[in-house]
Scaffold this motif. Sequence first.
Motif, short mmCIF file in Angstrom:
data_model
loop_
_atom_site.label_atom_id
_atom_site.label_comp_id
_atom_site.label_asym_id
_atom_site.label_seq_id
_atom_site.Cartn_x
_atom_site.Cartn_y
_atom_site.Cartn_z
N TRP A 174 44.40 35.10 46.55
CA TRP A 174 43.97 36.43 46.10
C TRP A 174 45.16 37.20 45.51
CZ3 TRP A 174 42.23 40.84 49.97
CH2 TRP A 174 41.92 42.01 49.24
N LEU B 125 45.06 35.97 41.80
CA LEU B 125 44.06 36.99 41.41
C LEU B 125 42.79 36.32 40.91
CD1 LEU B 125 46.81 39.24 39.88
CD2 LEU B 125 45.23 40.06 41.62
N ILE B 126 42.18 36.85 39.87
CA ILE B 126 40.90 36.32 39.40
C ILE B 126 41.01 34.84 39.00
CG2 ILE B 126 41.27 36.98 36.96
CD1 ILE B 126 37.93 37.36 38.88
N TRP C 78 37.95 28.14 44.05
CA TRP C 78 37.05 28.92 44.91
C TRP C 78 35.59 28.63 44.57
CZ3 TRP C 78 39.39 34.57 44.42
CH2 TRP C 78 40.55 34.66 45.20
N VAL D 253 34.83 34.26 50.03
CA VAL D 253 35.89 33.27 49.84
C VAL D 253 36.87 33.21 51.02
CG1 VAL D 253 37.94 32.77 48.44
CG2 VAL D 253 35.78 33.34 47.33
N ASP E 14 41.77 43.09 35.15
CA ASP E 14 40.53 42.49 35.62
C ASP E 14 40.13 43.00 37.01
OD1 ASP E 14 38.32 41.01 35.07
OD2 ASP E 14 39.21 39.06 35.52
N SER F 21 36.62 42.93 38.00
CA SER F 21 35.99 41.70 38.44
C SER F 21 36.45 41.36 39.86
CB SER F 21 36.35 40.56 37.48
OG SER F 21 35.62 39.40 37.79
N LEU F 22 37.75 41.40 40.07
CA LEU F 22 38.32 41.21 41.41
C LEU F 22 39.55 42.10 41.52
CD1 LEU F 22 38.54 39.69 44.17
CD2 LEU F 22 40.05 38.06 43.00
N GLY F 23 39.44 43.14 42.32
CA GLY F 23 40.59 44.02 42.53
C GLY F 23 41.75 43.26 43.15
N PRO F 24 42.98 43.71 42.90
CA PRO F 24 44.16 43.03 43.46
C PRO F 24 44.33 43.33 44.94
CG PRO F 24 44.85 44.99 42.29
CD PRO F 24 43.36 44.91 42.13
N TYR G 254 34.35 44.26 45.87
CA TYR G 254 35.50 43.43 45.48
C TYR G 254 36.03 43.78 44.09
CZ TYR G 254 31.53 40.60 43.78
OH TYR G 254 30.35 40.18 43.22
N ASN H 271 38.62 46.92 45.71
CA ASN H 271 39.72 46.01 46.08
C ASN H 271 39.55 45.35 47.45
OD1 ASN H 271 41.16 46.99 43.68
ND2 ASN H 271 41.49 48.85 44.88
N PRO I 110 38.09 38.75 47.55
CA PRO I 110 37.07 37.85 47.00
C PRO I 110 35.92 37.62 47.98
CG PRO I 110 39.05 36.62 47.64
CD PRO I 110 39.39 38.08 47.75
#
Lengths: 395, 395
Positions: A42, A46-47, A55, A266, B19, B22-25, B207, B211, B214
Amino acid sequence: MPLPRKELFDIPRNVIYLDGNSLGPLPKGAMERGQAVICNEWGQQLIRAWNRADWISLPQRVGDRIGQLIGAPNGSVATGDTLSIKVYQALAAALKMRPDRKVILSDTGNFPTDLYMAEGLIRTIDKGHDLRLSAPEDVAGEINADVAVVMLTHVDYRTGRMHDMAAITAAAHEAGAVMIWDLAHTAGAMPVEIARTNAEFAVGCTYKYLNGGPGAPAFIYVRPDIIENVEPALAGWMGHDAPFAMELVYRPAFSTERLRVGTPPVVQLSLLDAALDVWDQVDMNEIRHASQELSELFISEVETRCPELCLASPRDGGMRGSQVSFTFEKGYAAMQALIDRGVIGDFRSPDIMRFGFTPLYLDKHDCVAAAEIIEEVISNEVWRDPKYQKKAKVT
Amino acid sequence: MPLPRKELFDIPRNVIYLDGNSLGPLPKGAMERGQAVICNEWGQQLIRAWNRADWISLPQRVGDRIGQLIGAPNGSVATGDTLSIKVYQALAAALKMRPDRKVILSDTGNFPTDLYMAEGLIRTIDKGHDLRLSAPEDVAGEINADVAVVMLTHVDYRTGRMHDMAAITAAAHEAGAVMIWDLAHTAGAMPVEIARTNAEFAVGCTYKYLNGGPGAPAFIYVRPDIIENVEPALAGWMGHDAPFAMELVYRPAFSTERLRVGTPPVVQLSLLDAALDVWDQVDMNEIRHASQELSELFISEVETRCPELCLASPRDGGMRGSQVSFTFEKGYAAMQALIDRGVIGDFRSPDIMRFGFTPLYLDKHDCVAAAEIIEEVISNEVWRDPKYQKKAKVT
């Protein structure tokens, strides 16, 4: 390799953990994997981790590993969500397969959420379905041509009493009913060959004997030959044949993947994946054998020392899962006193003291030591201490 | 405190992360909390952590914190499961409230899983309901007396185009329909006052701009005055009024808790809880203002440098969420080239390059630097490199 494998787990000193049937302890590998998935995957990828750390296929990979432990072929087990959700998916699909029948048959020993989910589905469909509950010992005799689905938990969460999966599945099929098995207290506790039973569906959770961690994702098995007839009630994008095509209309994946729903958890799946490494080195038949030995010893020690406790589990080890339960009127307070002394079991309403035996991290010395502390608590009526009377939120 | 707050996040060097939609850090606090929940709570407290670490009330506590970010009162937001599941719960309950109407109205800009879940519910109920999709700009005009439920995502996942929540909710109510808002791209990106809109339901995921990590759990809001009329389709034990009484019959909790289903994902909820600490120090109005500034700058920089890219987002910042999208025929390959150069956005089929702006960890220098790299990739046709053509599993 010989049991136990205590070195694989991080269990506190001075604790005898007899509650792996509720929440399995932390495998050391899961501790490391947790760090890796959070900080490296993560945090650093990251993405990109959906591809780089793969994943995206984690649910399927974990499903295949669970499949190996329950006798299910690769590709037949999907993971994710909670056991309640997986019950709903199985039940909704099963009812669609028997449109002319209106009865869901279960028993009074089933874990309540399975029954509640059936109720919720019945109300949602609102076409006069009926949830019929029999006593556990009578269930086979209650299966008739009205029954669309037989839905049972293999091992009773309170007593550890086991159903005869082969016989009941055969009876269900003879009557033309679909069979759903809940393996919550089975998977990781004993060998099971779900594909050989010929049951259409099985579901289970992974935070008990599979040690996946608190709130670990659940699983669902579908007999491969019927997957095309399984209509997903919970038609999520991850069960779509092409999730990233972002089509406006649902097309289910061709495999058990159609029972995936939303974005997979995940982090929890990664912990579970690491926890499953334990099974690479352990034979499930040995686990079962050792669990029965430990349970016999424990029953004998407790009954000798504490006549106040009454065995609630079947005396015949072949009819019992991997837990031993006793009834005791002051069971709640007694269990708090035990936990205070490092013997961690749990309590189930109204009067059941429940002890799980998991030979992965328990040996005979633990069983005897636990019985000694139980004797101290019961004989000396330690449970009378007011501090053990107050009920916690979670019992 | 001034933005950005980069010091709260662990973002790799040489990465400009666009991004977070889509998925925060990874918030640094979540890193620490992950270690604590896995090693200390699960590992050392074991089953006792349900009470000692108060895992049992974690879903509600996190729900209240999310409520503060979306304008929902305490006790009105339940957390758990995935967004897809929460959509199903809202939709099933909404249809029960309008038994004489058969239409679910949504739009073609909705995220596919919301539509798929509606399809699955319609097939499960099997009473002739209809999922009707309008163009996003026409949706208000399509609401009529046939419509049981209007179900929309506030911010379009591809273009960032925003619906007028107040106006559409009012139109839905005027026609007697129930309103469900999906706040997936809203929560944490801008101020929203869900209770003031008077919408019956809202759902969202955590997510992205929150943040949470995942596969972090989702949330559902129910307008408090209607909770008694919300019949849970997914009637899990954690939504029971007394989960640990182990009753055989379902009795829903009196509050939004009735929309909890199974055992909560404790590890992921804990990560989310820690991630929400970030918001204790940040004002959502400032976030929105800064996000619009960054987005304007980025649009201007990219359009000046890359006439090949066509703005797919509304030009009016007030009509746009916290992302900027461009169409480019070779968008997939171009995005791979950008990612290779540390500018991480994502691609959405068929031709959308999507960039999220999150002022928590992005500043104007990042926007300009990203535009420079985009110029390099587009002007030099770097995307032609064969290594950027191969589609990954997750796009």
